[in-house]
Each structure stands twice: as C-alpha cells, then as structure tokens.
Design a protein around this motif. Structure first.
Motif, mmCIF file in Angstrom:
data_model
loop_
_atom_site.group_PDB
_atom_site.id
_atom_site.type_symbol
_atom_site.label_atom_id
_atom_site.label_comp_id
_atom_site.label_asym_id
_atom_site.label_seq_id
_atom_site.Cartn_x
_atom_site.Cartn_y
_atom_site.Cartn_z
ATOM 1 N N PRO A 178 0.807 -1.235 0.000
ATOM 2 C CA PRO A 178 0.000 0.000 0.000
ATOM 3 C C PRO A 178 0.836 1.280 0.000
ATOM 4 C CG PRO A 178 -0.118 -1.127 2.142
ATOM 5 C CD PRO A 178 0.603 -2.050 1.222
ATOM 6 N N ASP A 179 2.091 1.187 0.478
ATOM 7 C CA ASP A 179 2.906 2.403 0.542
ATOM 8 C C ASP A 179 3.659 2.683 -0.756
ATOM 9 O OD1 ASP A 179 2.025 2.664 3.087
ATOM 10 O OD2 ASP A 179 3.759 1.618 3.967
ATOM 11 N N LYS A 180 3.579 1.761 -1.703
ATOM 12 C CA LYS A 180 4.248 1.991 -2.990
ATOM 13 C C LYS A 180 3.273 2.684 -3.929
ATOM 14 C CE LYS A 180 7.972 -0.270 -1.724
ATOM 15 N NZ LYS A 180 9.294 0.356 -1.570
ATOM 16 N N VAL A 181 3.816 3.361 -4.945
ATOM 17 C CA VAL A 181 2.955 4.101 -5.865
ATOM 18 C C VAL A 181 2.840 3.330 -7.183
ATOM 19 C CG1 VAL A 181 4.859 5.623 -6.550
ATOM 20 C CG2 VAL A 181 2.546 6.382 -6.872
ATOM 21 N N PHE A 182 1.596 3.205 -7.663
ATOM 22 C CA PHE A 182 1.338 2.471 -8.903
ATOM 23 C C PHE A 182 0.650 3.410 -9.901
ATOM 24 C CE2 PHE A 182 1.648 -0.692 -5.594
ATOM 25 C CZ PHE A 182 2.408 -1.696 -6.165
ATOM 26 N N TYR A 183 1.182 3.435 -11.120
ATOM 27 C CA TYR A 183 0.590 4.264 -12.174
ATOM 28 C C TYR A 183 -0.001 3.378 -13.256
ATOM 29 C CZ TYR A 183 3.645 7.898 -10.229
ATOM 30 O OH TYR A 183 4.278 8.778 -9.396
ATOM 31 N N GLY A 184 -1.229 3.684 -13.656
ATOM 32 C CA GLY A 184 -1.839 2.992 -14.787
ATOM 33 C C GLY A 184 -1.247 3.512 -16.085
ATOM 34 N N GLY A 185 -1.324 2.689 -17.126
ATOM 35 C CA GLY A 185 -0.660 3.112 -18.363
ATOM 36 C C GLY A 185 -1.403 2.822 -19.648
ATOM 37 N N ALA A 186 -2.712 2.549 -19.577
ATOM 38 C CA ALA A 186 -3.510 2.448 -20.811
ATOM 39 C C ALA A 186 -4.609 3.481 -20.641
ATOM 40 C CB ALA A 186 -4.079 1.046 -20.979
ATOM 41 N N ASP A 187 -4.532 4.551 -21.418
ATOM 42 C CA ASP A 187 -5.347 5.738 -21.131
ATOM 43 C C ASP A 187 -6.848 5.483 -21.302
ATOM 44 O OD1 ASP A 187 -2.722 6.414 -21.213
ATOM 45 O OD2 ASP A 187 -2.920 8.067 -22.629
ATOM 46 N N ASP A 188 -7.194 4.498 -22.140
ATOM 47 C CA ASP A 188 -8.617 4.203 -22.336
ATOM 48 C C ASP A 188 -9.197 3.421 -21.151
ATOM 49 O OD1 ASP A 188 -7.046 2.003 -22.964
ATOM 50 O OD2 ASP A 188 -8.436 1.242 -24.470
ATOM 51 N N MET A 189 -8.338 3.074 -20.195
ATOM 52 C CA MET A 189 -8.792 2.337 -19.014
ATOM 53 C C MET A 189 -8.433 3.079 -17.728
ATOM 54 S SD MET A 189 -7.590 -1.455 -20.196
ATOM 55 C CE MET A 189 -7.789 -2.126 -18.570
ATOM 56 N N LEU A 190 -8.306 4.390 -17.813
ATOM 57 C CA LEU A 190 -7.928 5.176 -16.628
ATOM 58 C C LEU A 190 -8.878 4.883 -15.457
ATOM 59 C CD1 LEU A 190 -6.398 7.426 -15.153
ATOM 60 C CD2 LEU A 190 -7.823 9.096 -16.352
ATOM 61 N N LEU A 191 -10.168 4.896 -15.759
ATOM 62 C CA LEU A 191 -11.185 4.617 -14.737
ATOM 63 C C LEU A 191 -10.919 3.275 -14.042
ATOM 64 C CD1 LEU A 191 -14.292 5.002 -13.709
ATOM 65 C CD2 LEU A 191 -14.850 3.645 -15.709
ATOM 66 N N GLN A 192 -10.704 2.250 -14.864
ATOM 67 C CA GLN A 192 -10.504 0.911 -14.308
ATOM 68 C C GLN A 192 -9.207 0.828 -13.510
ATOM 69 O OE1 GLN A 192 -11.483 1.648 -17.378
ATOM 70 N NE2 GLN A 192 -13.161 0.332 -18.020
ATOM 71 N N PHE A 193 -8.166 1.518 -13.975
ATOM 72 C CA PHE A 193 -6.896 1.512 -13.232
ATOM 73 C C PHE A 193 -7.068 2.105 -11.839
ATOM 74 C CE2 PHE A 193 -4.526 0.856 -17.222
ATOM 75 C CZ PHE A 193 -3.596 -0.061 -16.778
ATOM 76 N N ILE A 194 -7.751 3.244 -11.783
ATOM 77 C CA ILE A 194 -7.870 3.921 -10.484
ATOM 78 C C ILE A 194 -8.735 3.075 -9.541
ATOM 79 C CG2 ILE A 194 -8.576 6.059 -9.291
ATOM 80 C CD1 ILE A 194 -6.173 6.405 -11.239
ATOM 81 N N ILE A 195 -9.821 2.532 -10.088
ATOM 82 C CA ILE A 195 -10.680 1.684 -9.251
ATOM 83 C C ILE A 195 -9.913 0.458 -8.759
ATOM 84 C CG2 ILE A 195 -12.687 0.129 -9.336
ATOM 85 C CD1 ILE A 195 -14.101 2.209 -11.000
ATOM 86 N N SER A 196 -8.967 -0.007 -9.587
ATOM 87 C CA SER A 196 -8.203 -1.216 -9.225
ATOM 88 C C SER A 196 -7.053 -0.938 -8.265
ATOM 89 C CB SER A 196 -7.658 -1.872 -10.491
ATOM 90 O OG SER A 196 -8.702 -2.182 -11.367
ATOM 91 N N GLY A 197 -6.881 0.327 -7.910
ATOM 92 C CA GLY A 197 -5.875 0.609 -6.888
ATOM 93 C C GLY A 197 -4.731 1.515 -7.318
ATOM 94 N N ALA A 198 -4.709 1.916 -8.598
ATOM 95 C CA ALA A 198 -3.614 2.795 -9.045
ATOM 96 C C ALA A 198 -3.716 4.151 -8.343
ATOM 97 C CB ALA A 198 -3.657 2.970 -10.552
ATOM 98 N N ASP A 199 -2.563 4.745 -8.063
ATOM 99 C CA ASP A 199 -2.511 6.056 -7.401
ATOM 100 C C ASP A 199 -2.595 7.188 -8.414
ATOM 101 O OD1 ASP A 199 -1.642 5.210 -4.546
ATOM 102 O OD2 ASP A 199 -0.330 4.099 -5.908
ATOM 103 N N GLY A 200 -2.476 6.824 -9.674
ATOM 104 C CA GLY A 200 -2.483 7.818 -10.730
ATOM 105 C C GLY A 200 -2.225 7.124 -12.052
ATOM 106 N N ALA A 201 -1.899 7.918 -13.051
ATOM 107 C CA ALA A 201 -1.651 7.324 -14.362
ATOM 108 C C ALA A 201 -0.630 8.155 -15.115
ATOM 109 C CB ALA A 201 -2.949 7.252 -15.152
ATOM 110 N N ILE A 202 0.098 7.461 -15.984
ATOM 111 C CA ILE A 202 1.065 8.145 -16.855
ATOM 112 C C ILE A 202 0.673 7.770 -18.281
ATOM 113 C CG2 ILE A 202 3.487 8.314 -17.567
ATOM 114 C CD1 ILE A 202 4.257 7.413 -14.691
ATOM 115 N N GLY A 203 0.349 8.760 -19.095
ATOM 116 C CA GLY A 203 -0.098 8.409 -20.447
ATOM 117 C C GLY A 203 0.204 9.471 -21.473
ATOM 118 N N SER A 204 0.304 9.023 -22.718
ATOM 119 C CA SER A 204 0.635 9.928 -23.821
ATOM 120 C C SER A 204 -0.488 10.910 -24.124
ATOM 121 C CB SER A 204 0.860 9.166 -25.131
ATOM 122 O OG SER A 204 1.045 7.818 -24.976
ATOM 123 N N THR A 205 -1.739 10.402 -24.048
ATOM 124 C CA THR A 205 -2.844 11.205 -24.574
ATOM 125 C C THR A 205 -3.184 12.387 -23.675
ATOM 126 O OG1 THR A 205 -4.609 9.907 -23.530
ATOM 127 C CG2 THR A 205 -3.812 9.118 -25.661
#
Ligand code: NAY
Length: 290
Positions: A178-205
């Motif tokens: 829980p103390d580590k940071v996780f970034y999602g990386g498929a921009d069309d699934m930002l919603l799903q990444f955050i719900i799944s526990g990502a702290d944020g996202a890194i994406g091109s778009t």
C-alpha cells in the motif's frame, strides 16, 4: 507523486535533432493548459529509445529548465547499456528530477534475476527514487506478483509504472504494497486503473486529454462513478481515433494544429499521410467542441 502525468512527446526537427523551442512549448502546454500533475520524460512516447545519450541528456536538461518545480518530474533513464542508464540517472538527480524510472531491460530474453540485478545496480549507483517501468506490450517482459514484490523490496524502488492490462494483479499488488505508488498506463482504461488501486496514471494522450483525465481522477476521489464513466467514454472517442491513426504521430499533428510546435517524429517513424492528417484533424474539432 500521485495523479495524472503526461508521458511527454519529444519534438524533433526534420533532420532528427531536438527541437528545443518546440519542447519548451509542449512542456508549457502540459503545465499551463492541461494542468497535469507531472511529466514523464523520455519514455516510449518520448521516442527516447531512438536517441543517443547526448540527446537524452539534453532533453532532461531542457525540460527541467522549462518546468522548474511546477510539477512532479520523472526521468525515464533506462537503457540496455547499464553505464548509460546510470550516467543519465545521476544527471537527472543532479538536475532536480523527483524520481527516475527505468524500462525493464528488453530485446534479449533476460531472466528475472538479471532484470532484478539491473534495478539493484541502477538504484545503488544513483541513490534516487526509482519507478519500475513495466510495459509488456512493447517489451514482451511479463512479471509475476512475486517478481514485482522482489523489485519493490529494493531500497529506493518507490513504485511501478504498470502499463499492463492485468488489473486483478494490480489490485493484489496495491493490497500487498500500500505504501508503494502504482501508475496505470492504458489511457482508455484510466477509470478501471484507479478503481483497481492505481494512485495515478502516466499516459501519452494527456497532452490532449489532460483536463478530462484530471476531472475523471477527481470524480473518482469523490466517488462520482457515473461522472467518471462519462468522462472515460468521452476520452475514449478520441483515444480510439488516435490508436487507429498512430498515437504519437496524431498527438504531434493535433498539437501543431492547436498552435503548439510539437515537431516531427524521429526516424524510422513516419509522418502521417495527407489522408491520416485529415482524420487526425477531426480530433481537433472534437476537442474544440467539447
Ligand atoms: C510512455 O512511456 O510513453 C508511456 O507512458 C506509455 C503509455 C502509452 N502506451 C504506449 C504503448 O505508448 O499512454 C499509453 C498509450 O499511448 C495510450 O493508452 C493510447 O493507446
């Protein structure tokens, strides 16, 4: 280190040299217009695997000079050449980058022990926060929950840029670390990444959709699921178009039409054809009407 970060494109001149002025404009656009929380420099979107070390070093310098301390800056310094990765990592640290990130070593089928020793060596010799960059769709390197656990146990490894679509694994990882940071990386699934526990996202778009991505992120922090879903659907209209034409090329074309000098692609990437440019211009209209 949380929130929405743009995986920055790198503007080149037609002869393949770095477009200094354009790069500064792209940085300003992301900070001032898109309002993103951070920039990820020299990743896949940044075409850094096509650059030599001197150019990568110059890229890091210019971005830091332009961005200052306005947003979080993460420098992707990974390289198959370990000495180059370490030199770039130390440069980024001295420049004041908040964290380093390194792609999993690619091309050869490295064993997990070899991958782990790559991160151990870079972190030992740079002594700066490190975000593991995992993108199996481009590298072919898949890691298990135990593998990630071993990497996260290395001193200075603070998180993972998780550009994978296995979200049950992400949920488990966040539960275990829980103390580590996780970034999602498929921009069309930002919603799903955050719900799944990502702290944020890194994406091109996010160079184009940064405002919507931030609004989606905020909506989820406030448990406004319906609002978040609508934003994702709106974003995905644009993302699907970009993917069908070519994401990086389309980003550059649209930014140029918006008045930001996003420059050219680096060889051997091709520029868009006239027909593709026409299709990409439809995105300009969609964004203007939204
Ligand atoms: C990077 O290092 O540039 C990234 O963050 C990569 C993330 C992007 N994935 C790829 C393969 O480029 O933002 C995504 C991607 O462009 C987006 O989801 C549209 O497909």
């Amino acid at each position: 280190m949380k929130g929405i970060m743009t995986a920055l494109i790198t503007p080149f001149n037609e002869d393949g040299t770095l477009n200094d002025k354009g790069l500064r404009e792209v940085v300003r656009h992301n900070i001032d217009v898109m309002g993103v929380d951070g920039l990820y420099i020299g990743g896949s979107t940044g075409e850094s695997f096509l650059m030599d070390e001197a150019m990568r070093s110059e890229l890091l310098k210019i971005v830091k000079e332009e961005a200052g301390d306005a947003v979080t800056l993460i420098a992707q310094i990974g390289s198959l050449n370990i000495e180059e990765a370490i030199r770039l990592g130390n440069e980024a640290k001295e420049l004041g980058y908040d964290a380093l990130s390194a792609i999993t070593p690619y091309y050869y089928k490295f064993s997990f022990e070899e991958i782990k020793s790559y991160y151990e060596r870079i972190t030992e010799e740079t002594n700066h926060p490190m975000v593991v960059y995992s993108i199996p769709v481009l590298t072919g390197t898949q890691m298990t929950i135990d593998d990630y656990g071993e990497l996260l146990a290395i001193p200075n490894v603070v998180g993972v840029k998780y550009s994978d679509t296995n979200l049950s694994r992400l949920t488990k990882l966040k539960e275990l670390y829980p103390d580590k940071v996780f970034y999602g990386g498929a921009d069309d699934m930002l919603l799903q990444f955050i719900i799944s526990g990502a702290d944020g996202a890194i994406g091109s778009t996010y160079s184009l959709l940064g405002k919507q991505a931030k609004a989606l992120f905020d909506a989820l922090q406030n448990s406004e699921l319906k609002e978040a879903k609508n934003l994702q659907l709106e974003m995905n209209q644009v993302i699907a178009k970009m993917e069908s034409i070519g994401v990086y090329q389309t980003l550059k074309h649209v930014l140029k039409e918006q008045g930001v000098d996003a420059g050219f692609m680096k060889f051997p990437f091709k520029e868009l054809t006239d027909d593709e440019k026409r299709q990409a211009s439809e995105i300009v209209d969609i964004l203007a009407s939204g």
